[in-house]
Design an enzyme around this catalytic site. Sequence first.
Site, PDB file in Angstrom:
ATOM      1  N   CYS A   1      56.582  38.657  72.003  1.00 23.20           N
ATOM      2  CA  CYS A   1      57.460  38.135  72.917  1.00 23.20           C
ATOM      3  C   CYS A   1      58.482  38.848  73.567  1.00 23.20           C
ATOM      4  O   CYS A   1      59.148  38.690  74.592  1.00 23.20           O
ATOM      5  CB  CYS A   1      57.957  36.798  72.573  1.00 23.20           C
ATOM      6  SG  CYS A   1      56.535  35.338  72.570  1.00 23.20           S
TER       7      CYS A   1
ATOM      8  N   GLU B   1      55.075  25.967  78.437  1.00 24.21           N
ATOM      9  CA  GLU B   1      54.791  27.209  78.901  1.00 24.21           C
ATOM     10  C   GLU B   1      53.390  27.761  78.439  1.00 24.21           C
ATOM     11  O   GLU B   1      52.615  28.809  79.231  1.00 24.21           O
ATOM     12  CB  GLU B   1      55.677  28.161  78.430  1.00 24.21           C
ATOM     13  CG  GLU B   1      55.374  28.496  76.656  1.00 24.21           C
ATOM     14  CD  GLU B   1      56.391  29.580  76.284  1.00 24.21           C
ATOM     15  OE1 GLU B   1      57.614  29.778  76.837  1.00 24.21           O
ATOM     16  OE2 GLU B   1      56.148  30.339  75.260  1.00 24.21           O
TER      17      GLU B   1
ATOM     18  N   HIS C   1      55.677  39.372  79.894  1.00 24.98           N
ATOM     19  CA  HIS C   1      54.516  38.760  80.175  1.00 24.98           C
ATOM     20  C   HIS C   1      54.786  37.655  80.870  1.00 24.98           C
ATOM     21  O   HIS C   1      56.003  37.190  81.289  1.00 24.98           O
ATOM     22  CB  HIS C   1      53.933  38.247  78.806  1.00 24.98           C
ATOM     23  CG  HIS C   1      54.865  37.492  78.050  1.00 24.98           C
ATOM     24  ND1 HIS C   1      56.174  37.905  77.051  1.00 24.98           N
ATOM     25  CD2 HIS C   1      54.827  36.031  78.018  1.00 24.98           C
ATOM     26  CE1 HIS C   1      56.391  36.945  76.765  1.00 24.98           C
ATOM     27  NE2 HIS C   1      55.773  35.897  77.117  1.00 24.98           N
TER      28      HIS C   1
ATOM     29  N   HIS D   1      58.808  36.714  82.151  1.00 20.24           N
ATOM     30  CA  HIS D   1      59.897  36.645  81.047  1.00 20.24           C
ATOM     31  C   HIS D   1      59.547  37.668  80.006  1.00 20.24           C
ATOM     32  O   HIS D   1      58.528  38.052  79.616  1.00 20.24           O
ATOM     33  CB  HIS D   1      60.510  35.567  80.670  1.00 20.24           C
ATOM     34  CG  HIS D   1      59.446  34.724  79.661  1.00 20.24           C
ATOM     35  ND1 HIS D   1      60.131  33.623  78.809  1.00 20.24           N
ATOM     36  CD2 HIS D   1      58.393  35.003  78.887  1.00 20.24           C
ATOM     37  CE1 HIS D   1      59.458  33.281  77.944  1.00 20.24           C
ATOM     38  NE2 HIS D   1      58.254  34.215  78.004  1.00 20.24           N
TER      39      HIS D   1
ATOM     40  N   HIS E   1      53.797  33.534  82.372  1.00 21.19           N
ATOM     41  CA  HIS E   1      53.202  32.208  82.101  1.00 21.19           C
ATOM     42  C   HIS E   1      53.261  31.237  83.310  1.00 21.19           C
ATOM     43  O   HIS E   1      54.001  31.375  84.224  1.00 21.19           O
ATOM     44  CB  HIS E   1      54.146  31.398  81.320  1.00 21.19           C
ATOM     45  CG  HIS E   1      54.510  31.753  79.741  1.00 21.19           C
ATOM     46  ND1 HIS E   1      53.409  31.683  78.954  1.00 21.19           N
ATOM     47  CD2 HIS E   1      55.513  32.432  79.169  1.00 21.19           C
ATOM     48  CE1 HIS E   1      54.044  32.283  77.899  1.00 21.19           C
ATOM     49  NE2 HIS E   1      55.120  32.754  78.072  1.00 21.19           N
TER      50      HIS E   1
ATOM     51  N   HIS F   1      57.514  32.909  90.739  1.00 18.92           N
ATOM     52  CA  HIS F   1      57.168  34.488  91.041  1.00 18.92           C
ATOM     53  C   HIS F   1      58.252  35.236  90.858  1.00 18.92           C
ATOM     54  O   HIS F   1      58.720  36.162  91.465  1.00 18.92           O
ATOM     55  CB  HIS F   1      56.533  34.472  92.170  1.00 18.92           C
ATOM     56  CG  HIS F   1      55.103  34.202  92.453  1.00 18.92           C
ATOM     57  ND1 HIS F   1      54.602  32.704  92.241  1.00 18.92           N
ATOM     58  CD2 HIS F   1      53.969  34.814  92.138  1.00 18.92           C
ATOM     59  CE1 HIS F   1      53.383  32.897  92.313  1.00 18.92           C
ATOM     60  NE2 HIS F   1      52.940  33.943  92.355  1.00 18.92           N
TER      61      HIS F   1
HETATM   62 ZN   LIG Z   1      56.452  33.930  76.994  1.00 20.47          ZN
END
Ligand SMILES: [Zn+2]
Length: 118
Positions: free
Chosen positions: A24, A107, A28, A13, A30, A68
């Site tokens: 952010c 997360e 990237h 995200h 999680h 994914h």
């Molecule tokens: Zn994040």
Amino acid sequence: MLLYKTFTFDSAHYLPRVPAGHKCANLHGHTYTLKVFVEGKPDPLLGWVIDFNDLKKAVCPVIDELDHNLLNQIEGLNNPTSEMLAIWLWNKIITNLPGLKRIELNETPGSGVIYEGD
Ligand SMILES: [Zn+2]
């Protein structure tokens, strides 16, 4: 009694509304951990609140939509903060799981949100 099951999924995200320069905003990923809680009393005959397998069957199709994938491309998740993702998960899971009481979404191991509906 609260019964829970823990699930994990991997998603990418970015957060489009953060101030300029915020890390952010970059794409990237999680490994999210989701704990799903059901409230009830143990059935007098069976001795359980819910079959863990039924809990799994209610949650896994929802997780499959996220795993994914790039969260921002999923309907309703254009700003996929943990908070917005928890609400999205709640609204999807409760249709399969009427006894839903609480979800805990992490997360990272140390950062998460608890949601119990409105
Ligand atoms: Zn994040």
